[in-house]
Structure formats: structure tokens, C-alpha cells
Design a protein around this motif. Structure first.
Motif, PDB file in Angstrom:
ATOM      1  N   ASP A 142       0.810  -1.218   0.000  1.00 36.89           N
ATOM      2  CA  ASP A 142       0.000   0.000   0.000  1.00 36.89           C
ATOM      3  C   ASP A 142       0.842   1.266   0.000  1.00 36.89           C
ATOM      4  O   ASP A 142       0.443   2.283  -0.570  1.00 36.89           O
ATOM      5  N   HIS A 143       2.003   1.202   0.672  1.00 34.96           N
ATOM      6  CA  HIS A 143       2.780   2.437   0.750  1.00 34.96           C
ATOM      7  C   HIS A 143       4.230   2.123   1.066  1.00 34.96           C
ATOM      8  O   HIS A 143       4.544   1.161   1.751  1.00 34.96           O
ATOM      9  N   ALA A 144       5.115   2.978   0.545  1.00 32.82           N
ATOM     10  CA  ALA A 144       6.528   2.977   0.892  1.00 32.82           C
ATOM     11  C   ALA A 144       7.105   4.317   0.479  1.00 32.82           C
ATOM     12  O   ALA A 144       6.729   4.877  -0.558  1.00 32.82           O
ATOM     13  N   HIS A 189       8.188   3.823   6.181  1.00 35.35           N
ATOM     14  CA  HIS A 189       6.736   3.737   6.402  1.00 35.35           C
ATOM     15  C   HIS A 189       6.082   2.716   5.469  1.00 35.35           C
ATOM     16  O   HIS A 189       5.085   2.991   4.800  1.00 35.35           O
ATOM     17  N   VAL A 190       6.679   1.540   5.444  1.00 38.16           N
ATOM     18  CA  VAL A 190       6.179   0.498   4.554  1.00 38.16           C
ATOM     19  C   VAL A 190       4.897  -0.102   5.143  1.00 38.16           C
ATOM     20  O   VAL A 190       4.823  -0.415   6.340  1.00 38.16           O
ATOM     21  N   ARG A 191       3.904  -0.266   4.253  1.00 35.37           N
ATOM     22  CA  ARG A 191       2.646  -0.866   4.694  1.00 35.37           C
ATOM     23  C   ARG A 191       2.210  -1.924   3.683  1.00 35.37           C
ATOM     24  O   ARG A 191       2.137  -1.657   2.479  1.00 35.37           O
ATOM     25  N   ARG A 223      -0.736  -5.202   2.904  1.00 34.25           N
ATOM     26  CA  ARG A 223      -2.110  -5.634   3.185  1.00 34.25           C
ATOM     27  C   ARG A 223      -2.330  -6.971   2.490  1.00 34.25           C
ATOM     28  O   ARG A 223      -2.047  -7.135   1.309  1.00 34.25           O
ATOM     29  N   ARG A 262      -3.107  -6.281   8.280  1.00 31.02           N
ATOM     30  CA  ARG A 262      -2.317  -5.093   7.931  1.00 31.02           C
ATOM     31  C   ARG A 262      -0.967  -5.225   8.606  1.00 31.02           C
ATOM     32  O   ARG A 262      -0.871  -5.694   9.740  1.00 31.02           O
ATOM     33  N   SER A 264       2.977  -3.145   9.039  1.00 31.00           N
ATOM     34  CA  SER A 264       3.865  -2.000   8.791  1.00 31.00           C
ATOM     35  C   SER A 264       5.258  -2.342   9.282  1.00 31.00           C
ATOM     36  O   SER A 264       5.425  -3.159  10.200  1.00 31.00           O
ATOM     37  N   CYS A 265       6.263  -1.702   8.657  1.00 31.35           N
ATOM     38  CA  CYS A 265       7.653  -1.938   9.053  1.00 31.35           C
ATOM     39  C   CYS A 265       8.513  -0.802   8.519  1.00 31.35           C
ATOM     40  O   CYS A 265       8.033   0.097   7.809  1.00 31.35           O
ATOM     41  N   ASP A 266       9.798  -0.854   8.828  1.00 29.84           N
ATOM     42  CA  ASP A 266      10.709   0.186   8.351  1.00 29.84           C
ATOM     43  C   ASP A 266      11.170  -0.089   6.918  1.00 29.84           C
ATOM     44  O   ASP A 266      11.287   0.844   6.110  1.00 29.84           O
ATOM     45  N   HIS A 278       5.050  -4.472  12.711  1.00 25.81           N
ATOM     46  CA  HIS A 278       3.809  -4.412  13.471  1.00 25.81           C
ATOM     47  C   HIS A 278       2.675  -4.965  12.609  1.00 25.81           C
ATOM     48  O   HIS A 278       2.353  -4.408  11.570  1.00 25.81           O
TER      49      HIS A 278
END
Length: 586
Positions: free
Chosen positions: A50-52, A71-73, A75, A80, A82-84, A102
Motif C-alpha cells: 500500500d505504501h513505501a 513507512h512500509v505498509r 495488506r 495489515r 507495517s515496518c521500516d 507491526h
């Protein structure tokens, strides 16, 4: 174009075959239920990025992998993450996550760790370093965890093992497995469970965080906050009800008592405990031991019950009960069914058997403590120097008095006593005195084993020294038969028949008659060769040698004593039970 008859026929058959196949397929489609026609929605196994903040490719180092940072996300399914930073393979639907990983999943399931990986084809999520898996009210801490999101199964291992916290209960072990949807966990190797009331050490523990049921398997030690220690190899502990069930040979030890049995149940809150199968309770406070097939005890009410081969031994009061069933408190006990009592406060143990035994202690924890024992019916008693049968026996340790009623018969050496009631007072190992009240009759077998010295009267009183009778008094309507002996060869001289109101006999050593005192009397001496027929026995004569207990092992044999016409009957009291509710502690 030229058409041949054979070709035309062949083409026609082909069209017909195609039409039949179409119709069959159409019919099959119509026969399938509507919901099946729509089909089951396929499970979405795709992993979405979803995002990086940054994304790049390095086909040389990581072919087919996207390297994402910041801000890696991700799905996938209902999850869901998230991680670095991460390595993401879009074609294979896999990723490796690094730094502040997480994960959030439906059902309020969260997982954090330092690094993780996920493979959508196996639905396997692997978390490493500082792993914390949480659900509402519970959390699992470990070094390494493999979690299958499809089966909701996780196993942890590595490092210092794992720690599960559920409410106020914590479990640690080197490895284990956790079924998230069932809230159930298995722990292996060096397992320690700590709850507000108990600490459990074992090698295998099954624990349900929802029901708070713990099951230990293998050699286990359970320690309570009140000092009790449990040893078992198969046990259940229910935290909600504070109840414990132990299978197989187990023990419970505490400052107050030790319990051992094949199957034990214990409730720390209510104080109730029960055991089945060769159970043994050692009461350290009251200095008593109870064994039996089935035992029950309430430590708060201080009452107990045993059934099946029960042996109740009171070392403080020096007595024991053996029976099919025993009810007891700190101050009293009642035995039912082939009951046997042992009174061993003296040098020589007194054994008493009856269908029902009731024992009560008075003035506990004082120097003046004493006991009363009630036995009825079918009473048989044995001690080395005295034996008895009757249907009601009362023993009082305060004055060492044994009172017998309802067809009582007492034997001591070669003497037999009978009467309406008999009282025997005992020293440490011998009879001190004996009183026969009402229809008294005494018979003494002389040395030839064929004749008997006899006395009948209203009452009779005998006094002993070192087991030998020294003085005997008969009062009221006294009739006697006495066979004097020659001093040289102990042959019988004759038969002395006497009638009087009071008779006193004084004995010398070796049971020899020293002298006799009587009030006004009439007497006749018959030579042995001139005995009138029927004069050898008084009308009340009876000799019950076949009924006499020969040993403590002979007490279970009951032979009814024939009722005497002149004897008053005494009805035994009804079967009694302990009043557990209104009992006062002494």
C-alpha cells in the motif's frame, strides 16, 4: 462442389451429436443449485503493497524483488502490516519485513517483532526477535514464532523460550504452541506457571486462557501460597474455581496434613478434599492417620468421612477404628459395618469389634483428656488377659472402665462371668476389678477340665492383682458349688454346696483358695463318689467356651449368646450420626 451420400450422412450425424451435447450441458447447468452456480468466492491470497517512501529494484542482487523503505505498509487477507523496510516479491506474493514490524489482524490480534517474513501460498508468518503476540487479555512473548494465519496455529522456540501472560497468570517454557482461535497453549521443557495462588513446575503443560484450565503431564510439582506442595504426573487445575484434580498416584503435603491417593480432588477456597484408591491422610495437627478406599475431608469445617476398608488411627488419644465406613471430627468418630476399635493407651492393646462404633474425646489439648467408646451390636472384645461378648459395650478411658450390657459374657483366664451388666476396670495390662450387677453368675474351670467352681448371686465383685483374683464377693441369694482339691496331687476331694446371703472368698497364690467368709449359711459336702445326680451344676450354669474370642483376628466371628430367662434385656441405642452443621469445635 460435389456432395456424396456418405459425406452428407456423416455431417448430419455430427450436427446431431453437437446438439445433444449442448442440450446435456444446458440441462446439467439447470440442475446445479443457484448458489453453486454463482460459485464460492475465492480466497484472496495476494499481498498488496500500500505504501513505501522509497522503492527500487536490484535485479542483480534481488531479481524479481522490490526493495522498499520508509513507512512500509502491506495488506493481505484480513491483515495489515507495517515496518521500516522490506523485500517484496509481487509475483510470488511474499515479503520479508525489517525494523519495527507491526502486524494487525482481525479479532484484535496484533504481533510485533524485529523482523518477519510471509508466504501467501503456505499462509506462514515467521516472526523473529522480541516477538510479542497479543489478544485481548493475553499476550505471548518469545524469541521466534511461526504463525499460520490459515489454521490460527503458532509455535514458539529459541532463545530463552516463551512467556504467556493471561490476566494474573504467567506461563514460561523453552518451547510451545498456541492455538489462537481456541485460546489453548501447550508448553514444553522447564515449564513454570505462576498464578495468584499456585506455582507449577512441570515438563509439559496444557493451558486454556479462556477457561483458565491447566493440565500438567509428567512429573510435576505444584506449590500453593499457603505452603501446600503437590506432586503428580497427571493433574488439572481450574483457576476460576480454585479446584484441583489429580490422576494417578499423587500427594498433597502441607503444614496441617498430608494426603496421598490414586485420585485426589482439592479445593483451596472451600477447603474440601477427597481421595479415591488407597488413600492416606496424615493429620499433623490432631496426630491421626486415616486410610481407606474413599476419603473425604473439609479442613474448614474439620469433619471427615471414609468408606471402604477404613482405618482411623488417633495417636494422640491412643485408639484406632477399622470399619467399612467412618465419620469423624476432631473430638469424635463413628464407625459402621464390621467395625473394630483398638485401644492402645495401655501396655496391652484392647481390641473391640461391633457393627457400629462411636468414639468421642473430651477435654482435648489438656492433661485431663479422655475418650468414650460405644460399641453395638454384636460386640466382641479381646485383650490378652480379658475377653468379652455382648450387644452393647461402653469403654471410658478416664477410669479405664468397660461396661457391657445385653447378654454380656466375660472371660479371664479359666473364669467366666455373666450377668445383666458387667463392669471391668483395667490397669495398664491387667484387670483391676470387675463388677457383675444383676443375675450374676461365675464359673471357674478346675484343673481336670471337667468340673467347674460356680457362684450365683444378685451381684458379684472381684478384685485382681497382676491378673490373679485376690478377693471375690457375692451378695444376695448366694449359691455356690466348690470342688476342694488335695494339696499333694490336686485331685478333687468332693463337692461343697453352700447357700448364704453374702460370700467372700480370699485367694492365695496360684489361684488357690485361702479362706472363705460368709454370713449365716447352710452347706453340704459330697464326696466325689457320692455326688447326687444334677448337683454338679447350679441352675444358672452355662459355659460358652465356643463363643469366646481367641485372638484379635477372631473378633469378626459372631455367635449369638443364648438369652437367659432370668436376665434383663437392654435395648441398644439407635444408629447415630455426627451433627456436622451444629457441631462445636472443642
Amino acid at each position: 462442389m460435389i456432395l456424396r451420400n456418405g459425406d452428407s450422412h456423416t455431417n448430419g450425424n455430427g450436427h446431431r451429436i453437437i446438439m445433444v451435447m449442448l442440450l446435456c450441458l444446458f440441462g446439467l447447468y439447470l440442475s446445479v443449485p443457484a448458489h453453486a452456480q454463482k460459485g464460492r468466492k475465492a480466497k484472496d491470497e495476494k499481498v498488496y503493497l500500500d505504501h513505501a517512501d522509497k522503492l527500487r529494484y536490484d535485479q542483480f542482487l534481488k531479481p524479481g524483488v522490490q526493495i522498499v523503505k520508509g513507512h512500509v505498509r502491506f495488506r493481505y487477507q484480513d491483515t495489515r502490516l507495517s515496518c521500516d523496510s522490506a523485500y517484496y516479491n509481487q509475483d510470488q506474493n511474499t515479503f520479508q519485513a525489517f525494523g519495527h514490524v507491526h502486524m494487525q489482524k482481525s479479532g484484535n490480534i496484533t504481533l510485533v517483532c524485529d523482523r518477519a517474513s510471509y508466504d501467501s501460498s503456505s499462509e506462514l508468518f515467521q516472526a523473529r526477535q522480541h516477538v510479542v503476540l497479543t489478544q485481548p487479555g493475553r499476550s505471548l512473548h518469545c524469541d521466534s514464532l511461526d504463525y499460520n494465519s490459515g489454521t490460527e496455529y503458532a509455535n514458539f522456540f529459541g532463545g530463552n523460550g516463551g512467556r504467556l501472560t493471561a490476566g494474573k497468570t504467567t506461563v514460561t517454557s523453552l518451547s510451545g504452541e498456541y492455538y489462537i482461535d481456541r485460546h489453548e497453549a501447550n508448553f514444553y521443557e522447564n515449564v513454570v506457571m505462576k498464578s495468584p495462588k499456585y506455582t507449577i513446575n512441570t515438563e509439559h503443560l496444557n493451558y486454556n486462557t479462556e477457561t483458565e484450565q491447566a493440565h500438567v503431564i509428567g512429573p510435576s510439582v505444584i506449590k500453593g501460597n499457603k505452603g501446600e506442595v503437590v506432586h503428580t504426573e497427571d493433574g488439572y487445575y481450574y483457576s476460576k474455581t480454585d479446584r484441583m484434580e489429580l490422576n494417578g498416584r499423587s500427594t498433597i503435603t502441607s503444614k496441617e496434613r498430608d494426603v496421598e491417593g490414586d485420585n485426589l480432588k482439592y479445593n483451596n477456597t472451600t477447603g474440601e478434599s477427597e481421595g479415591h484408591g488407597q488413600v492416606k491422610i496424615v493429620d499433623k495437627v490432631n496426630n491421626r492417620v486415616v486410610t481407606g478406599d474413599h476419603l473425604f475431608y473439609n479442613e474448614k469445617k474439620r469433619v471427615g468421612r471414609g468408606t471402604g476398608n477404613v482405618v482411623y488411627t488417633d495417636y494422640k488419644n491412643k485408639n484406632a477404628l477399622l470399619a467399612d465406613s467412618v465419620n469423624y471430627t476432631d473430638s469424635s468418630a463413628i464407625a459402621f459395618g464390621h467395625a473394630l476399635v483398638k485401644e492402645f493407651s495401655r501396655k496391652d492393646t484392647l481390641y473391640m469389634h461391633a457393627d457400629t462404633l462411636r468414639m468421642k474425646a473430651f477435654h482435648l489439648d489438656t492433661d485431663s483428656v479422655y475418650r468414650e467408646v460405644y460399641c453395638y451390636p454384636h460386640v466382641r472384645a479381646y485383650r490378652k488377659d480379658i475377653q468379652a461378648v455382648c450387644n452393647l459395650l461402653v469403654f471410658n478411658s478416664k477410669d479405664s472402665c468397660m461396661t457391657m450390657r445385653q447378654n454380656p459374657v466375660v472371660w479371664s483366664d479359666n473364669r467366666q462371668l455373666m450377668g445383666d451388666s458387667i463392669k471391668a476396670f483395667m490397669n495398664d495390662s491387667t484387670v483391676r476389678e470387675m463388677h457383675v450387677l444383676g443375675n450374676a453368675f461365675s464359673a471357674e474351670q478346675v484343673r481336670d477340665k471337667e468340673h467347674f467352681n460356680q457362684i450365683s448371686s444378685k451381684e458379684m465383685h472381684a478384685y485382681f492383682e497382676k491378673g490373679e483374683m485376690k478377693y471375690n464377693e457375692a451378695v444376695g441369694n448366694v449359691l455356690t458349688i466348690y470342688f476342694p482339691e488335695e494339696e499333694k496331687d490336686s485331685s478333687l476331694i468332693g463337692l461343697n454346696y453352700l447357700e448364704t446371703d453374702t460370700l467372700r472368698m480370699f485367694m492365695a497364690e496360684k489361684r488357690k483358695l485361702d479362706h472363705i467368709w460368709t454370713s449365716k449359711f447352710t452347706a453340704t459336702l459330697y464326696p466325689m463318689t457320692q455326688l447326687p445326680p444334677g448337683k454338679e451344676q447350679l441352675p444358672q450354669f452355662a459355659w460358652y467356651e465356643e463363643i469366646r474370642p481367641r485372638s484379635k483376628d477372631d473378633l469378626y466371628r459372631w455367635v449369638e449368646v443364648p438369652a437367659r430367662k432370668d436376665q434383663k434385656m437392654f435395648v441398644a441405642p439407635p444408629r447415630q450420626v455426627l451433627d456436622m452443621k451444629n457441631r462445636r469445635n472443642r
